[in-house]
Design a protein around this motif. Structure first.
Motif, PDB file in Angstrom:
ATOM      1  N   LEU A   2      29.154  12.199 -69.113  1.00  0.00           N
ATOM      2  CA  LEU A   2      28.378  13.099 -68.255  1.00  0.00           C
ATOM      3  C   LEU A   2      29.286  14.201 -67.709  1.00  0.00           C
ATOM      4  N   PRO A   3      28.746  15.442 -67.551  1.00  0.00           N
ATOM      5  CA  PRO A   3      29.570  16.513 -66.998  1.00  0.00           C
ATOM      6  C   PRO A   3      29.838  16.295 -65.511  1.00  0.00           C
ATOM      7  N   GLU A   4      30.920  16.900 -65.015  1.00  0.00           N
ATOM      8  CA  GLU A   4      31.177  16.895 -63.574  1.00  0.00           C
ATOM      9  C   GLU A   4      30.102  17.748 -62.901  1.00  0.00           C
ATOM     10  N   LEU A   5      29.925  17.583 -61.577  1.00  0.00           N
ATOM     11  CA  LEU A   5      28.892  18.334 -60.862  1.00  0.00           C
ATOM     12  C   LEU A   5      29.197  19.839 -60.824  1.00  0.00           C
ATOM     13  N   ASP A   6      30.468  20.198 -61.089  1.00  0.00           N
ATOM     14  CA  ASP A   6      30.809  21.620 -61.167  1.00  0.00           C
ATOM     15  C   ASP A   6      30.094  22.274 -62.338  1.00  0.00           C
ATOM     16  N   ASP A   7      29.763  21.458 -63.343  1.00  0.00           N
ATOM     17  CA  ASP A   7      29.108  21.984 -64.529  1.00  0.00           C
ATOM     18  C   ASP A   7      27.609  22.046 -64.293  1.00  0.00           C
ATOM     19  N   CYS A   8      26.904  22.629 -65.272  1.00  0.00           N
ATOM     20  CA  CYS A   8      25.454  22.650 -65.211  1.00  0.00           C
ATOM     21  C   CYS A   8      24.895  21.290 -65.624  1.00  0.00           C
ATOM     22  N   ILE A   9      24.038  20.736 -64.796  1.00  0.00           N
ATOM     23  CA  ILE A   9      23.351  19.488 -65.138  1.00  0.00           C
ATOM     24  C   ILE A   9      21.856  19.801 -65.134  1.00  0.00           C
ATOM     25  N   LEU A  10      21.136  19.350 -66.172  1.00  0.00           N
ATOM     26  CA  LEU A  10      19.698  19.641 -66.208  1.00  0.00           C
ATOM     27  C   LEU A  10      19.026  19.030 -64.984  1.00  0.00           C
ATOM     28  N   ASP A  11      18.353  19.864 -64.211  1.00  0.00           N
ATOM     29  CA  ASP A  11      17.623  19.371 -63.033  1.00  0.00           C
ATOM     30  C   ASP A  11      16.132  19.262 -63.325  1.00  0.00           C
ATOM     31  N   HIS A  12      15.577  20.311 -63.927  1.00  0.00           N
ATOM     32  CA  HIS A  12      14.169  20.188 -64.315  1.00  0.00           C
ATOM     33  C   HIS A  12      13.781  21.164 -65.428  1.00  0.00           C
ATOM     34  N   VAL A  13      12.704  20.790 -66.080  1.00  0.00           N
ATOM     35  CA  VAL A  13      11.999  21.673 -67.004  1.00  0.00           C
ATOM     36  C   VAL A  13      10.701  22.021 -66.288  1.00  0.00           C
ATOM     37  N   LEU A  85      14.002  26.541 -67.537  1.00  0.00           N
ATOM     38  CA  LEU A  85      14.886  25.383 -67.367  1.00  0.00           C
ATOM     39  C   LEU A  85      15.650  25.595 -66.075  1.00  0.00           C
ATOM     40  N   CYS A  86      15.937  24.514 -65.385  1.00  0.00           N
ATOM     41  CA  CYS A  86      16.758  24.637 -64.179  1.00  0.00           C
ATOM     42  C   CYS A  86      17.981  23.734 -64.282  1.00  0.00           C
ATOM     43  N   PHE A  87      19.153  24.325 -64.029  1.00  0.00           N
ATOM     44  CA  PHE A  87      20.394  23.562 -63.984  1.00  0.00           C
ATOM     45  C   PHE A  87      20.883  23.464 -62.552  1.00  0.00           C
ATOM     46  N   LYS A  88      21.260  22.245 -62.195  1.00  0.00           N
ATOM     47  CA  LYS A  88      21.829  22.002 -60.863  1.00  0.00           C
ATOM     48  C   LYS A  88      23.305  22.376 -60.905  1.00  0.00           C
ATOM     49  N   VAL A  89      23.748  23.152 -59.919  1.00  0.00           N
ATOM     50  CA  VAL A  89      25.164  23.529 -59.840  1.00  0.00           C
ATOM     51  C   VAL A  89      25.677  23.183 -58.442  1.00  0.00           C
ATOM     52  N   LYS A  90      26.996  23.068 -58.336  1.00  0.00           N
ATOM     53  CA  LYS A  90      27.576  22.672 -57.048  1.00  0.00           C
ATOM     54  C   LYS A  90      27.502  23.821 -56.050  1.00  0.00           C
ATOM     55  N   ASP A  91      27.793  25.036 -56.542  1.00  0.00           N
ATOM     56  CA  ASP A  91      27.849  26.203 -55.658  1.00  0.00           C
ATOM     57  C   ASP A  91      27.181  27.377 -56.381  1.00  0.00           C
ATOM     58  N   VAL A  92      25.964  27.710 -55.949  1.00  0.00           N
ATOM     59  CA  VAL A  92      25.168  28.692 -56.695  1.00  0.00           C
ATOM     60  C   VAL A  92      25.799  30.082 -56.623  1.00  0.00           C
ATOM     61  N   VAL A  93      26.441  30.408 -55.496  1.00  0.00           N
ATOM     62  CA  VAL A  93      27.031  31.744 -55.348  1.00  0.00           C
ATOM     63  C   VAL A  93      28.206  31.904 -56.314  1.00  0.00           C
ATOM     64  N   SER A  94      29.084  30.896 -56.352  1.00  0.00           N
ATOM     65  CA  SER A  94      30.240  31.046 -57.251  1.00  0.00           C
ATOM     66  C   SER A  94      29.810  30.958 -58.713  1.00  0.00           C
ATOM     67  N   LYS A  95      28.780  30.141 -59.002  1.00  0.00           N
ATOM     68  CA  LYS A  95      28.278  30.078 -60.391  1.00  0.00           C
ATOM     69  C   LYS A  95      27.695  31.433 -60.789  1.00  0.00           C
ATOM     70  N   GLN A  96      26.939  32.046 -59.859  1.00  0.00           N
ATOM     71  CA  GLN A  96      26.358  33.361 -60.154  1.00  0.00           C
ATOM     72  C   GLN A  96      27.473  34.385 -60.416  1.00  0.00           C
ATOM     73  N   GLU A  97      28.515  34.380 -59.569  1.00  0.00           N
ATOM     74  CA  GLU A  97      29.638  35.324 -59.761  1.00  0.00           C
ATOM     75  C   GLU A  97      30.278  35.121 -61.128  1.00  0.00           C
ATOM     76  N   ASP A  98      30.481  33.854 -61.468  1.00  0.00           N
ATOM     77  CA  ASP A  98      31.098  33.526 -62.755  1.00  0.00           C
ATOM     78  C   ASP A  98      30.226  34.047 -63.910  1.00  0.00           C
ATOM     79  N   LEU A  99      28.904  33.794 -63.805  1.00  0.00           N
ATOM     80  CA  LEU A  99      28.017  34.192 -64.905  1.00  0.00           C
ATOM     81  C   LEU A  99      27.848  35.707 -64.970  1.00  0.00           C
ATOM     82  N   LEU A 100      27.850  36.368 -63.806  1.00  0.00           N
ATOM     83  CA  LEU A 100      27.780  37.843 -63.807  1.00  0.00           C
ATOM     84  C   LEU A 100      28.990  38.413 -64.534  1.00  0.00           C
TER      85      LEU A 100
END
Ligand code: CMX
Length: 141
Positions: A2-13, A85-100
């Motif tokens: 299983l991925p660490e919580l820092d990674d994207c984990i499927l939360d819902h479809v 699809l929704c992925f659960k992330v630990k920190d949405v702001v830092s994930k958004q910065e990373d993906l931007l």
């Protein structure tokens, strides 16, 4: 593994539906177990119903509560069906910065409060090959 919580984990479809209770009944007949709770998310103009499908992941049924809801627009164009699809992330702001920084395009400049008081943002389907993707941070995580 299983991925660490820092990674994207499927939360819902998430599935856009015309009739919430009729759809709950159909998926219940298929064997899903829905929570009794129904949540209206004013910000998103939707009413939701959730069923667990495994430890982390859920099916979210989404019914528009207004004609100008993203869900109503989607149904008017495509009919009911899988919406995102929704992925659960630990920190949405830092994930958004990373993906931007990797070139993904976000719908909102800053995350908003979504279902279950999660902090959410959406990646535009035009930057993901046609799939609307939500990233979501649980409250108090
Ligand atoms: N999945 C894949 N593609 C989608 C889509 C979806 N769910 N919704 C729209 N699109 C497509 C459209 O068909 C359109 O494609 P074409 O240009 O090829 O025709 C394209 O995306 C862009 O369309 P648009 O006219 O720019 O924008 P729309 O008015 O269709 O809105 C979107 C699309 C993603 C910007 C809008 O739905 C949005 O802001 N979504 C985020 C919020 C949201 O979805 N809320 C509801 C769920 C809330 C919850 O889960 O709690």
């Amino acid at each position: 593994m299983l991925p660490e919580l820092d990674d994207c984990i499927l939360d819902h479809v998430a599935i856009a539906v015309n009739d919430l209770e009729e759809s709950v009944k159909m998926y219940t007949d298929l064997g899903l177990n829905f929570s009794e709770e129904r949540e209206v998310v004013e910000e998103q103009k939707v009413k939701t119903a959730f069923a667990h499908i495994d430890t982390n992941a859920h099916i979210e049924l989404l019914k528009a509560t207004s004609e100008d809801s993203a869900i109503q627009k989607f149904i008017d164009k495509n009919g009911p069906g899988i919406h995102h699809l929704c992925f659960k992330v630990k920190d949405v702001v830092s994930k958004q910065e990373d993906l931007l920084s990797k070139g993904f395009r976000f719908i909102y400049t800053d995350p908003k409060i979504g279902a279950g008081n999660c902090l959410v943002n959406f990646i535009h389907p035009k930057s993901t090959g046609g799939v609307l993707i939500e990233i979501s941070q649980k409250p108090n995580s």
